[in-house]
Scaffold this active site. Structure first.
Site, PDB file in Angstrom:
ATOM      1  N   SER A   9      40.694  -9.126  25.773  1.00 53.83           N
ATOM      2  CA  SER A   9      39.328  -8.182  26.246  1.00 53.83           C
ATOM      3  C   SER A   9      38.723  -6.755  24.953  1.00 53.83           C
ATOM      4  O   SER A   9      38.386  -7.428  25.045  1.00 53.83           O
ATOM      5  CB  SER A   9      39.594  -6.799  27.488  1.00 53.83           C
ATOM      6  OG  SER A   9      40.521  -5.643  27.521  1.00 53.83           O
ATOM      7  N   ARG A  10      39.415  -5.593  25.472  1.00 58.99           N
ATOM      8  CA  ARG A  10      39.631  -4.778  24.018  1.00 58.99           C
ATOM      9  C   ARG A  10      40.379  -4.034  23.207  1.00 58.99           C
ATOM     10  O   ARG A  10      41.401  -3.671  24.176  1.00 58.99           O
ATOM     11  CB  ARG A  10      38.474  -3.662  23.954  1.00 58.99           C
ATOM     12  CG  ARG A  10      37.035  -4.551  24.396  1.00 58.99           C
ATOM     13  CD  ARG A  10      36.444  -4.724  23.170  1.00 58.99           C
ATOM     14  NE  ARG A  10      35.180  -5.439  22.813  1.00 58.99           N
ATOM     15  CZ  ARG A  10      34.986  -6.352  23.156  1.00 58.99           C
ATOM     16  NH1 ARG A  10      35.891  -7.125  23.002  1.00 58.99           N
ATOM     17  NH2 ARG A  10      33.680  -6.782  22.823  1.00 58.99           N
ATOM     18  N   GLU A  65      40.050  -3.919  13.996  1.00 50.68           N
ATOM     19  CA  GLU A  65      39.527  -5.467  13.133  1.00 50.68           C
ATOM     20  C   GLU A  65      39.039  -5.424  12.246  1.00 50.68           C
ATOM     21  O   GLU A  65      37.962  -4.729  11.903  1.00 50.68           O
ATOM     22  CB  GLU A  65      39.101  -5.539  14.803  1.00 50.68           C
ATOM     23  CG  GLU A  65      39.678  -6.072  15.906  1.00 50.68           C
ATOM     24  CD  GLU A  65      39.540  -6.281  17.402  1.00 50.68           C
ATOM     25  OE1 GLU A  65      38.614  -7.638  16.539  1.00 50.68           O
ATOM     26  OE2 GLU A  65      39.925  -6.655  18.115  1.00 50.68           O
ATOM     27  N   HIS A 107      41.518 -12.299  17.139  1.00 48.78           N
ATOM     28  CA  HIS A 107      39.986 -12.032  18.137  1.00 48.78           C
ATOM     29  C   HIS A 107      39.307 -13.149  18.622  1.00 48.78           C
ATOM     30  O   HIS A 107      37.509 -13.276  17.716  1.00 48.78           O
ATOM     31  CB  HIS A 107      39.205 -10.642  17.945  1.00 48.78           C
ATOM     32  CG  HIS A 107      37.822 -10.194  19.154  1.00 48.78           C
ATOM     33  ND1 HIS A 107      37.434  -9.112  18.972  1.00 48.78           N
ATOM     34  CD2 HIS A 107      37.792 -11.178  20.341  1.00 48.78           C
ATOM     35  CE1 HIS A 107      36.882  -8.703  19.787  1.00 48.78           C
ATOM     36  NE2 HIS A 107      36.575 -10.058  20.447  1.00 48.78           N
TER      37      HIS A 107
HETATM   38  C1  DGY Z   1      32.973 -10.354  24.202  1.00 52.07           C
HETATM   39  O1  DGY Z   1      32.283 -10.910  24.439  1.00 52.07           O
HETATM   40  O2  DGY Z   1      32.507  -9.550  24.047  1.00 52.07           O
HETATM   41  C2  DGY Z   1      33.763 -11.241  22.900  1.00 52.07           C
HETATM   42  O3  DGY Z   1      35.226 -10.172  22.451  1.00 52.07           O
HETATM   43  C3  DGY Z   1      33.472 -11.258  21.948  1.00 52.07           C
HETATM   44  O4  DGY Z   1      34.275 -12.305  22.021  1.00 52.07           O
END
Ligand code: DGY
Length: 326
Positions: A236-237, A266, A285
């Site tokens: 996710s993040r 990142e 990522h």
């Molecule tokens: C998004 O779409 O938020 C992703 O992290 C990109 O891969």
């Protein structure tokens, strides 16, 4: 005069060619990502911008855009865009959901398998010449079939991961802002509060957006409550997890492992403590990084932007309040 559009990276041609026909296009060509000063300058000149995760589109940048109508996120996530400021300034924010769901779910499941079966660790061992046996107790991993997967955030990607988990014979529990009948019926998923989910899951996969409410959602207390042989997967993040706590959890074996596609910062800075640990799989990522998915994201980001500039309603608007005001 054609509207001016700034794109903060070379996105695939499928999107750029749509834009070229209709707008005066400036694509960032620098060998480093555009910084705040660059974005301020481009915002001041543009009617629309396509940006990627991590581009700092804050209030100052948005306010510099006197004729800026739209910020089109080339991603489903938009946590580096100040949506509140954009809304106040009457600027639409759009994103690219749906088209990247399956690719991201594939990556999350790939990471789950890689961590469970120690694939990356095995690859390193073979390459280093350190593989010297086939032994009954050699490099044992964790069974996936029959294990319980805890999905945190049952949105589109959470569902898609759940479908894969079913096919692998996993039990599914989930926590989400609200109960999800479809997930319960189609995946047999059982709703649990986060605390309970962490206690029973063999694998925990994060699929919530980064918001003030989810920042640091998985910290020391949560990691300590997980099973000692469990594995955390994050696509996710990065900031949804406290990295400092996760490093300790992995070193001190509060949990067995982790597989991460996203990080607080990142690219992951050189010498980061994760790099010293064998029980974490690290990925740069790559959630949506397939050729077809990135093409579709480019088309959708371009279409969203063009719709906003031409006064139509884009397919995916993050702040619809702006539409109702116009
Ligand atoms: C998004 O779409 O938020 C992703 O992290 C990109 O891969």
């Amino acid at each position: 005069m054609k509207p001016r559009v700034f794109v903060s990276r070379f996105i695939p041609d499928a999107g750029l060619s749509l834009l070229e026909k209709k707008v005066s296009l400036k694509v960032w060509e620098g060998d480093r990502p555009p910084g705040k000063e660059d974005l301020l300058r481009e915002a001041a000149l543009s009617d629309g911008m396509i940006v990627i995760p991590g581009d700092p589109v804050d209030r100052e940048v948005l306010a510099a855009g006197h004729s800026l109508k739209v910020i089109s996120s080339y991603a489903v996530g938009y946590d580096s865009i100040d949506v509140k400021a954009a809304t106040e300034l009457g600027i639409l924010v759009t994103n690219t959901p749906d088209v990247l769901t399956e690719a991201t779910a594939d990556l999350a499941f790939g990471l789950l398998l890689a961590a469970a079966r120690r694939i990356a660790e095995g690859d390193r061992l073979v390459r280093s010449g350190g593989w010297n046996q086939w032994g009954p107790r050699f490099m044992l991993g964790k069974d996936v079939s029959g294990a319980t997967l805890g999905i945190v955030g049952m949105g589109r990607i959470g569902h898609a991961v759940g479908r894969r988990a079913r096919a692998f014979g996993m039990e599914i529990v989930y926590s989400s802002r609200r109960r999800d009948e479809t997930a319960e019926k189609e995946l047999g998923a059982r709703f649990l509060e986060l605390e309970a989910l962490l206690l029973v899951s063999d694998f925990v996969s994060l699929h919530c957006p980064l918001t003030p409410a989810t920042m640091g959602l998985i910290g020391e207390r949560q990691l300590r409550s997980m099973k000692a042989d469990s594995i955390l997967i994050n696509t996710s993040r990065g900031a949804v997890v406290s990295e400092e706590a996760l490093v300790r959890a992995l070193k001190e074996k509060w949990i067995a492992g982790a597989a991460l596609d996203v990080f607080e910062s990142e690219p992951l800075p050189g010498g980061h403590p994760f790099m010293q640990l064998d029980n974490v799989v690290l990925c740069p990522h790559l959630g949506s990084a397939t050729i077809r998915t990135r093409d579709r994201m480019a088309v959708l980001a371009a279409e969203n932007l063009l719709a906003a500039i031409e006064g139509r309603i884009p397919a995916h608007v993050v702040n619809p309040e702006v539409l109702s005001r116009n």
